[in-house]
Design a protein around this motif. Sequence first.
Motif, PDB file in Angstrom:
ATOM      1  N   ILE A  34      15.021  -7.232 -10.528  1.00 21.88           N
ATOM      2  CA  ILE A  34      14.449  -5.905 -10.135  1.00 21.88           C
ATOM      3  C   ILE A  34      13.934  -6.087  -8.782  1.00 21.88           C
ATOM      4  O   ILE A  34      14.260  -4.988  -7.842  1.00 21.88           O
ATOM      5  N   LEU A  35      13.370  -7.123  -8.283  1.00 24.68           N
ATOM      6  CA  LEU A  35      12.822  -7.213  -6.866  1.00 24.68           C
ATOM      7  C   LEU A  35      13.840  -7.481  -6.161  1.00 24.68           C
ATOM      8  O   LEU A  35      13.822  -7.039  -4.742  1.00 24.68           O
ATOM      9  N   GLN A  36      15.095  -8.231  -6.340  1.00 19.63           N
ATOM     10  CA  GLN A  36      16.151  -8.183  -5.541  1.00 19.63           C
ATOM     11  C   GLN A  36      16.944  -6.928  -5.086  1.00 19.63           C
ATOM     12  O   GLN A  36      17.278  -6.784  -3.808  1.00 19.63           O
ATOM     13  N   GLN A  37      16.611  -5.893  -5.724  1.00 20.98           N
ATOM     14  CA  GLN A  37      17.296  -4.677  -5.446  1.00 20.98           C
ATOM     15  C   GLN A  37      16.398  -3.833  -4.617  1.00 20.98           C
ATOM     16  O   GLN A  37      16.772  -2.915  -3.794  1.00 20.98           O
ATOM     17  N   HIS A  38      15.323  -4.309  -4.360  1.00 26.26           N
ATOM     18  CA  HIS A  38      14.139  -3.647  -3.610  1.00 26.26           C
ATOM     19  C   HIS A  38      13.387  -4.685  -2.723  1.00 26.26           C
ATOM     20  O   HIS A  38      12.177  -4.668  -2.628  1.00 26.26           O
ATOM     21  N   THR A  39      14.137  -5.537  -2.040  1.00 23.46           N
ATOM     22  CA  THR A  39      13.675  -6.614  -1.243  1.00 23.46           C
ATOM     23  C   THR A  39      14.352  -6.643   0.317  1.00 23.46           C
ATOM     24  O   THR A  39      15.548  -6.717   0.167  1.00 23.46           O
ATOM     25  N   ALA A  40      13.229  -6.873   1.182  1.00 21.83           N
ATOM     26  CA  ALA A  40      13.906  -7.078   2.537  1.00 21.83           C
ATOM     27  C   ALA A  40      13.532  -8.525   2.562  1.00 21.83           C
ATOM     28  O   ALA A  40      12.762  -9.226   2.230  1.00 21.83           O
ATOM     29  N   GLY A  41      14.217  -8.953   3.833  1.00 22.71           N
ATOM     30  CA  GLY A  41      13.691 -10.461   4.369  1.00 22.71           C
ATOM     31  C   GLY A  41      13.992 -10.615   5.709  1.00 22.71           C
ATOM     32  O   GLY A  41      14.199  -9.649   6.423  1.00 22.71           O
ATOM     33  N   ASN A  42      13.564 -11.753   6.308  1.00 21.72           N
ATOM     34  CA  ASN A  42      13.826 -12.259   7.650  1.00 21.72           C
ATOM     35  C   ASN A  42      14.899 -13.007   7.894  1.00 21.72           C
ATOM     36  O   ASN A  42      15.243 -13.811   7.257  1.00 21.72           O
ATOM     37  N   PRO A  43      15.821 -12.192   8.570  1.00 16.65           N
ATOM     38  CA  PRO A  43      17.106 -12.859   8.781  1.00 16.65           C
ATOM     39  C   PRO A  43      17.356 -14.220   9.500  1.00 16.65           C
ATOM     40  O   PRO A  43      18.242 -14.816   9.387  1.00 16.65           O
ATOM     41  N   MET A  44      16.270 -14.487  10.086  1.00 12.03           N
ATOM     42  CA  MET A  44      16.052 -15.910  10.786  1.00 12.03           C
ATOM     43  C   MET A  44      15.561 -16.890   9.932  1.00 12.03           C
ATOM     44  O   MET A  44      15.495 -18.026  10.183  1.00 12.03           O
ATOM     45  N   ASN A  45      14.868 -16.441   8.892  1.00  6.50           N
ATOM     46  CA  ASN A  45      14.196 -17.518   7.810  1.00  6.50           C
ATOM     47  C   ASN A  45      14.204 -16.812   6.413  1.00  6.50           C
ATOM     48  O   ASN A  45      13.706 -16.024   6.040  1.00  6.50           O
ATOM     49  N   SER A  46      15.589 -17.443   5.780  1.00 10.35           N
ATOM     50  CA  SER A  46      15.698 -16.934   4.185  1.00 10.35           C
ATOM     51  C   SER A  46      14.450 -16.965   3.301  1.00 10.35           C
ATOM     52  O   SER A  46      14.473 -16.401   2.280  1.00 10.35           O
ATOM     53  N   SER A  47      13.522 -17.759   3.652  1.00 15.46           N
ATOM     54  CA  SER A  47      12.367 -18.224   2.568  1.00 15.46           C
ATOM     55  C   SER A  47      11.229 -17.151   2.841  1.00 15.46           C
ATOM     56  O   SER A  47      10.211 -17.170   1.858  1.00 15.46           O
ATOM     57  N   ILE A  48      11.390 -16.274   3.786  1.00 19.72           N
ATOM     58  CA  ILE A  48      10.440 -15.163   3.935  1.00 19.72           C
ATOM     59  C   ILE A  48      11.030 -13.825   3.370  1.00 19.72           C
ATOM     60  O   ILE A  48      12.087 -13.228   3.870  1.00 19.72           O
ATOM     61  N   ARG A  49      10.519 -13.187   2.327  1.00 22.14           N
ATOM     62  CA  ARG A  49      10.962 -11.988   1.868  1.00 22.14           C
ATOM     63  C   ARG A  49       9.801 -11.190   1.512  1.00 22.14           C
ATOM     64  O   ARG A  49       8.596 -11.760   1.400  1.00 22.14           O
ATOM     65  N   TRP A  50      10.060  -9.931   1.238  1.00 18.56           N
ATOM     66  CA  TRP A  50       8.822  -9.014   0.888  1.00 18.56           C
ATOM     67  C   TRP A  50       9.462  -7.626   0.325  1.00 18.56           C
ATOM     68  O   TRP A  50      10.775  -7.440   0.566  1.00 18.56           O
ATOM     69  N   THR A  51       8.804  -7.311  -0.619  1.00 15.98           N
ATOM     70  CA  THR A  51       9.163  -5.974  -1.465  1.00 15.98           C
ATOM     71  C   THR A  51       8.160  -4.791  -1.060  1.00 15.98           C
ATOM     72  O   THR A  51       7.119  -5.092  -0.757  1.00 15.98           O
ATOM     73  N   TYR A  52       8.809  -3.688  -1.248  1.00 14.00           N
ATOM     74  CA  TYR A  52       8.157  -2.502  -1.111  1.00 14.00           C
ATOM     75  C   TYR A  52       7.666  -1.642  -2.457  1.00 14.00           C
ATOM     76  O   TYR A  52       7.071  -0.779  -2.345  1.00 14.00           O
ATOM     77  N   LEU A  53       7.972  -2.321  -3.457  1.00 11.05           N
ATOM     78  CA  LEU A  53       7.764  -1.715  -4.667  1.00 11.05           C
ATOM     79  C   LEU A  53       6.052  -2.189  -5.068  1.00 11.05           C
ATOM     80  O   LEU A  53       5.599  -3.259  -4.679  1.00 11.05           O
ATOM     81  N   LYS A  54       5.521  -1.123  -5.693  1.00 13.39           N
ATOM     82  CA  LYS A  54       4.342  -1.341  -6.116  1.00 13.39           C
ATOM     83  C   LYS A  54       4.084  -1.768  -7.670  1.00 13.39           C
ATOM     84  O   LYS A  54       5.106  -1.689  -8.416  1.00 13.39           O
ATOM     85  N   PRO A  55       3.205  -2.630  -8.142  1.00 12.95           N
ATOM     86  CA  PRO A  55       2.909  -3.061  -9.477  1.00 12.95           C
ATOM     87  C   PRO A  55       3.215  -2.123 -10.467  1.00 12.95           C
ATOM     88  O   PRO A  55       3.925  -2.305 -11.327  1.00 12.95           O
ATOM     89  N   ARG A  56       2.842  -0.834 -10.315  1.00 15.62           N
ATOM     90  CA  ARG A  56       2.995   0.024 -11.300  1.00 15.62           C
ATOM     91  C   ARG A  56       4.476   0.541 -11.383  1.00 15.62           C
ATOM     92  O   ARG A  56       5.216   0.862 -12.096  1.00 15.62           O
ATOM     93  N   GLU A  57       5.360   0.465 -10.148  1.00 13.98           N
ATOM     94  CA  GLU A  57       6.551   0.775  -9.811  1.00 13.98           C
ATOM     95  C   GLU A  57       7.428  -0.351 -10.845  1.00 13.98           C
ATOM     96  O   GLU A  57       8.520   0.050 -11.457  1.00 13.98           O
ATOM     97  N   ILE A  58       7.004  -1.625 -10.540  1.00  9.57           N
ATOM     98  CA  ILE A  58       7.633  -2.848 -11.260  1.00  9.57           C
ATOM     99  C   ILE A  58       7.497  -2.598 -12.811  1.00  9.57           C
ATOM    100  O   ILE A  58       8.464  -3.213 -13.453  1.00  9.57           O
ATOM    101  N   VAL A  59       6.382  -2.179 -13.366  1.00 13.90           N
ATOM    102  CA  VAL A  59       6.081  -1.898 -14.639  1.00 13.90           C
ATOM    103  C   VAL A  59       7.196  -1.025 -15.195  1.00 13.90           C
ATOM    104  O   VAL A  59       7.687  -1.230 -16.399  1.00 13.90           O
ATOM    105  N   SER A  60       7.391  -0.062 -14.474  1.00 16.92           N
ATOM    106  CA  SER A  60       8.090   1.181 -14.889  1.00 16.92           C
ATOM    107  C   SER A  60       9.611   0.660 -15.260  1.00 16.92           C
ATOM    108  O   SER A  60      10.354   0.617 -16.128  1.00 16.92           O
ATOM    109  N   GLU A  61      10.012  -0.402 -13.943  1.00 14.34           N
ATOM    110  CA  GLU A  61      11.322  -1.085 -14.031  1.00 14.34           C
ATOM    111  C   GLU A  61      11.489  -1.903 -15.331  1.00 14.34           C
ATOM    112  O   GLU A  61      12.554  -1.996 -15.924  1.00 14.34           O
ATOM    113  N   LEU A  62      10.615  -2.745 -15.539  1.00 12.27           N
ATOM    114  CA  LEU A  62      10.456  -3.659 -16.456  1.00 12.27           C
ATOM    115  C   LEU A  62      10.551  -2.910 -17.872  1.00 12.27           C
ATOM    116  O   LEU A  62      11.112  -3.346 -18.977  1.00 12.27           O
ATOM    117  N   LEU A  63       9.950  -1.849 -18.073  1.00 10.18           N
ATOM    118  CA  LEU A  63       9.743  -1.044 -19.289  1.00 10.18           C
ATOM    119  C   LEU A  63      11.238  -0.416 -19.591  1.00 10.18           C
ATOM    120  O   LEU A  63      11.684  -0.452 -20.845  1.00 10.18           O
TER     121      LEU A  63
END
Length: 270
Positions: A34-63
Amino acid sequence: MRTGYNRNQTTWRRSKKKTSTPEYSGIDQDFLDILQQHTAGNPMNSSIRWTYLKPREIVSELLKKGYSVSRNIVRYLLKKHEYVKRKAQKNITMGGHPDRNAQFENITQLKQDYLDAGNPVISMDTKKKELLGTFYRNGSLYTQAAIQTNDHDFPSSATGSVIPHGFYDLKRNTGYITLGTSHDTSEFACDSLFQWWVNEDIIHYPKAKSLLILCDGGGSNSSRHYIFKEDLQKTANALGLEIRIAHYPPYTSKYNPIEHRFFSSCDSCL
Protein backbone atom coordinates in the motif's frame (compact mmCIF):
# COMPACT_ATOMS: atom_id res chain seq x y z
CA MET A 1 -3.13 2.91 29.24
CA ARG A 2 -5.67 3.18 32.06
CA THR A 3 -5.50 5.44 35.06
CA GLY A 4 -7.46 4.57 38.21
CA TYR A 5 -7.83 6.03 41.67
CA ASN A 6 -8.12 4.04 44.90
CA ARG A 7 -10.22 5.80 47.54
CA ASN A 8 -8.20 4.20 50.34
CA GLN A 9 -4.98 5.74 49.07
CA THR A 10 -3.81 9.19 48.13
CA THR A 11 -1.69 8.19 45.16
CA TRP A 12 -2.54 7.46 41.56
CA ARG A 13 -1.96 4.01 40.16
CA ARG A 14 -1.26 3.35 36.48
CA SER A 15 -1.73 0.05 34.71
CA LYS A 16 0.28 -0.33 31.53
CA LYS A 17 -1.18 -2.17 28.57
CA LYS A 18 1.25 -3.50 26.00
CA THR A 19 0.41 -2.72 22.40
CA SER A 20 0.52 -5.71 20.08
CA THR A 21 -0.30 -6.32 16.43
CA PRO A 22 -3.17 -8.65 15.46
CA GLU A 23 -2.42 -12.19 14.40
CA TYR A 24 -2.61 -11.41 10.67
CA SER A 25 -0.30 -13.31 8.38
CA GLY A 26 1.04 -11.19 5.55
CA ILE A 27 -0.08 -7.84 6.96
CA ASP A 28 3.44 -6.45 6.78
CA GLN A 29 3.79 -7.18 3.08
CA ASP A 30 0.34 -5.83 2.25
CA PHE A 31 1.11 -2.75 4.35
CA LEU A 32 4.32 -2.15 2.37
CA ASP A 33 2.49 -2.73 -0.92
CA ILE A 34 0.00 0.00 0.00
CA LEU A 35 2.76 2.42 0.91
CA GLN A 36 4.73 1.62 -2.24
CA GLN A 37 1.92 3.03 -4.36
CA HIS A 38 1.90 6.25 -2.33
CA THR A 39 5.58 6.72 -1.52
CA ALA A 40 8.18 9.19 -2.76
CA GLY A 41 11.89 9.12 -2.15
CA ASN A 42 15.25 10.79 -2.50
CA PRO A 43 16.81 9.93 -5.89
CA MET A 44 20.27 10.44 -4.37
CA ASN A 45 19.61 8.17 -1.40
CA SER A 46 17.35 5.13 -1.83
CA SER A 47 17.09 4.60 1.94
CA ILE A 48 15.19 7.89 2.40
CA ARG A 49 11.47 7.54 1.67
CA TRP A 50 8.28 9.26 2.73
CA THR A 51 4.56 8.76 2.26
CA TYR A 52 1.74 11.28 2.05
CA LEU A 53 -0.88 8.84 3.36
CA LYS A 54 -2.39 9.51 6.78
CA PRO A 55 -3.00 6.68 9.30
CA ARG A 56 -6.77 6.77 8.72
CA GLU A 57 -6.22 6.46 4.97
CA ILE A 58 -3.93 3.47 5.50
CA VAL A 59 -6.62 1.91 7.73
CA SER A 60 -9.10 2.23 4.84
CA GLU A 61 -6.67 0.65 2.38
CA LEU A 62 -5.97 -2.26 4.73
CA LEU A 63 -9.71 -2.75 5.25
CA LYS A 64 -10.06 -3.30 1.50
CA LYS A 65 -7.55 -6.13 1.83
CA GLY A 66 -9.46 -7.74 4.67
CA TYR A 67 -7.58 -6.35 7.68
CA SER A 68 -9.64 -4.72 10.42
CA VAL A 69 -7.08 -2.68 12.35
CA SER A 70 -7.01 0.60 14.27
CA ARG A 71 -4.90 3.69 13.68
CA ASN A 72 -2.66 2.69 16.59
CA ILE A 73 -1.75 -0.51 14.78
CA VAL A 74 -1.00 1.49 11.63
CA ARG A 75 1.24 3.85 13.61
CA TYR A 76 3.01 0.80 15.03
CA LEU A 77 3.56 -0.60 11.52
CA LEU A 78 4.85 2.79 10.31
CA LYS A 79 7.37 2.92 13.13
CA LYS A 80 8.31 -0.71 12.62
CA HIS A 81 9.21 0.00 8.98
CA GLU A 82 11.07 3.22 9.91
CA TYR A 83 8.43 5.71 8.79
CA VAL A 84 8.70 8.33 11.56
CA LYS A 85 6.76 11.59 11.65
CA ARG A 86 9.21 14.44 11.19
CA LYS A 87 9.23 18.13 10.35
CA ALA A 88 11.29 19.72 7.61
CA GLN A 89 14.58 21.21 8.80
CA LYS A 90 16.32 24.22 7.27
CA ASN A 91 19.80 22.72 7.08
CA ILE A 92 20.67 22.93 3.37
CA THR A 93 22.95 25.87 2.66
CA MET A 94 21.82 27.73 -0.47
CA GLY A 95 25.13 29.34 -1.25
CA GLY A 96 28.82 29.12 -0.55
CA HIS A 97 32.05 31.07 -0.68
CA PRO A 98 35.67 29.90 -1.00
CA ASP A 99 36.65 31.92 2.10
CA ARG A 100 33.70 30.77 4.21
CA ASN A 101 35.67 28.43 6.48
CA ALA A 102 38.47 30.98 6.88
CA GLN A 103 35.93 33.56 8.07
CA PHE A 104 34.56 31.17 10.70
CA GLU A 105 38.08 30.43 11.92
CA ASN A 106 38.76 34.16 12.10
CA ILE A 107 35.57 34.73 14.15
CA THR A 108 36.50 31.88 16.50
CA GLN A 109 39.95 33.36 17.10
CA LEU A 110 38.55 36.86 17.64
CA LYS A 111 36.04 35.59 20.21
CA GLN A 112 38.77 33.80 22.14
CA ASP A 113 41.10 36.83 22.08
CA TYR A 114 38.37 39.15 23.38
CA LEU A 115 37.26 36.76 26.10
CA ASP A 116 40.83 36.21 27.26
CA ALA A 117 41.33 39.99 27.47
CA GLY A 118 38.14 40.46 29.51
CA ASN A 119 36.40 42.40 26.75
CA PRO A 120 32.74 41.75 25.92
CA VAL A 121 31.63 39.65 22.95
CA ILE A 122 28.02 40.04 21.89
CA SER A 123 25.79 38.67 19.18
CA MET A 124 23.32 41.05 17.53
CA ASP A 125 20.24 40.48 15.38
CA THR A 126 16.69 41.65 14.68
CA LYS A 127 13.57 39.49 14.72
CA LYS A 128 10.80 39.98 12.18
CA LYS A 129 8.22 42.70 12.78
CA GLU A 130 5.07 41.85 14.70
CA LEU A 131 1.82 43.67 13.94
CA LEU A 132 0.03 45.32 16.86
CA GLY A 133 -3.69 44.82 17.11
CA THR A 134 -6.36 42.16 17.52
CA PHE A 135 -4.47 39.52 15.57
CA TYR A 136 -4.16 35.79 16.01
CA ARG A 137 -1.13 34.63 18.03
CA ASN A 138 0.26 31.14 18.42
CA GLY A 139 -0.12 29.46 21.79
CA SER A 140 -2.93 28.96 24.28
CA LEU A 141 -3.85 29.92 27.83
CA TYR A 142 -6.43 29.16 30.49
CA THR A 143 -9.44 31.46 30.19
CA GLN A 144 -13.14 31.49 31.06
CA ALA A 145 -14.19 32.89 27.68
CA ALA A 146 -13.08 32.48 24.07
CA ILE A 147 -10.52 34.95 22.77
CA GLN A 148 -11.74 36.69 19.64
CA THR A 149 -9.32 37.93 16.96
CA ASN A 150 -9.56 39.31 13.44
CA ASP A 151 -10.30 36.71 10.79
CA HIS A 152 -7.50 38.15 8.60
CA ASP A 153 -4.09 39.56 9.51
CA PHE A 154 -4.03 42.53 7.17
CA PRO A 155 -1.25 45.06 7.93
CA SER A 156 -3.69 47.87 7.16
CA SER A 157 -5.74 46.83 10.22
CA ALA A 158 -2.77 47.12 12.58
CA THR A 159 -2.38 49.97 15.05
CA GLY A 160 1.38 49.78 14.56
CA SER A 161 4.26 47.32 14.54
CA VAL A 162 6.96 46.29 16.97
CA ILE A 163 10.56 45.49 15.97
CA PRO A 164 12.53 43.36 18.47
CA HIS A 165 16.27 44.11 18.32
CA GLY A 166 18.37 41.96 20.62
CA PHE A 167 21.87 41.52 22.02
CA TYR A 168 23.27 38.33 23.53
CA ASP A 169 26.33 38.43 25.80
CA LEU A 170 28.32 35.25 25.13
CA LYS A 171 30.35 35.36 28.35
CA ARG A 172 27.53 36.17 30.78
CA ASN A 173 24.87 34.19 28.88
CA THR A 174 22.38 37.06 29.17
CA GLY A 175 20.28 38.95 26.68
CA TYR A 176 18.93 42.45 26.20
CA ILE A 177 16.13 43.46 23.86
CA THR A 178 14.96 46.81 22.52
CA LEU A 179 11.52 47.22 20.94
CA GLY A 180 11.20 49.70 18.10
CA THR A 181 7.90 50.97 16.68
CA SER A 182 8.90 52.48 13.34
CA HIS A 183 11.53 50.97 11.01
CA ASP A 184 14.50 48.63 11.26
CA THR A 185 17.25 51.05 10.23
CA SER A 186 20.96 51.26 10.96
CA GLU A 187 20.26 54.22 13.24
CA PHE A 188 17.82 52.08 15.24
CA ALA A 189 20.41 49.28 15.48
CA CYS A 190 23.09 51.67 16.77
CA ASP A 191 20.69 53.37 19.18
CA SER A 192 19.80 49.94 20.56
CA LEU A 193 23.50 49.22 20.99
CA PHE A 194 23.97 52.49 22.86
CA GLN A 195 21.04 51.74 25.19
CA TRP A 196 22.31 48.21 25.85
CA TRP A 197 25.77 49.46 26.82
CA VAL A 198 24.78 52.34 29.10
CA ASN A 199 21.94 50.42 30.79
CA GLU A 200 23.43 46.96 31.08
CA ASP A 201 26.96 45.95 30.23
CA ILE A 202 28.99 48.99 31.24
CA ILE A 203 28.29 47.80 34.79
CA HIS A 204 29.78 44.37 34.11
CA TYR A 205 32.67 45.52 31.91
CA PRO A 206 33.88 48.79 33.49
CA LYS A 207 37.45 48.27 32.22
CA ALA A 208 36.54 47.18 28.71
CA LYS A 209 38.55 48.85 25.97
CA SER A 210 36.98 47.18 22.96
CA LEU A 211 33.71 45.48 22.02
CA LEU A 212 33.29 42.62 19.52
CA ILE A 213 29.90 42.30 17.79
CA LEU A 214 28.91 39.18 15.85
CA CYS A 215 26.11 39.74 13.34
CA ASP A 216 24.64 38.71 10.01
CA GLY A 217 25.74 40.24 6.75
CA GLY A 218 22.38 41.79 5.86
CA GLY A 219 19.56 43.81 7.38
CA SER A 220 20.04 47.04 9.31
CA ASN A 221 23.62 46.03 10.17
CA SER A 222 24.53 45.11 6.60
CA SER A 223 28.20 44.72 5.77
CA ARG A 224 27.66 46.58 2.48
CA HIS A 225 25.83 49.67 3.72
CA TYR A 226 28.06 52.65 4.49
CA ILE A 227 25.28 54.28 6.52
CA PHE A 228 25.62 51.53 9.16
CA LYS A 229 29.36 52.10 9.41
CA GLU A 230 28.79 55.84 9.75
CA ASP A 231 26.18 55.40 12.51
CA LEU A 232 28.41 52.85 14.23
CA GLN A 233 31.32 55.29 14.27
CA LYS A 234 29.08 57.91 15.88
CA THR A 235 28.08 55.37 18.54
CA ALA A 236 31.71 54.45 19.22
CA ASN A 237 32.58 58.13 19.64
CA ALA A 238 29.67 58.69 22.02
CA LEU A 239 30.61 55.67 24.15
CA GLY A 240 34.34 56.24 24.00
CA LEU A 241 34.75 52.58 23.15
CA GLU A 242 36.38 50.74 20.26
CA ILE A 243 33.81 48.62 18.40
CA ARG A 244 34.76 45.75 16.11
CA ILE A 245 32.25 44.04 13.82
CA ALA A 246 32.56 40.44 12.64
CA HIS A 247 29.99 39.57 9.96
CA TYR A 248 29.08 35.97 9.32
CA PRO A 249 29.39 34.83 5.69
CA PRO A 250 26.26 34.84 3.48
CA TYR A 251 23.70 32.08 4.09
CA THR A 252 25.11 31.29 7.54
CA SER A 253 22.92 33.41 9.82
CA LYS A 254 21.76 30.22 11.58
CA TYR A 255 25.21 30.04 13.21
CA ASN A 256 24.78 33.43 14.86
CA PRO A 257 24.73 32.61 18.63
CA ILE A 258 21.76 34.87 19.35
CA GLU A 259 19.52 32.66 17.18
CA HIS A 260 20.06 29.66 19.45
CA ARG A 261 20.69 31.17 22.87
CA PHE A 262 18.30 34.13 23.01
CA PHE A 263 15.69 34.51 20.26
CA SER A 264 14.88 30.78 20.35
CA SER A 265 13.56 31.34 23.88
CA CYS A 266 11.77 34.58 23.04
CA ASP A 267 9.61 33.29 20.17
CA SER A 268 6.74 32.37 22.46
CA CYS A 269 6.82 35.82 24.07
CA LEU A 270 6.51 37.89 20.89
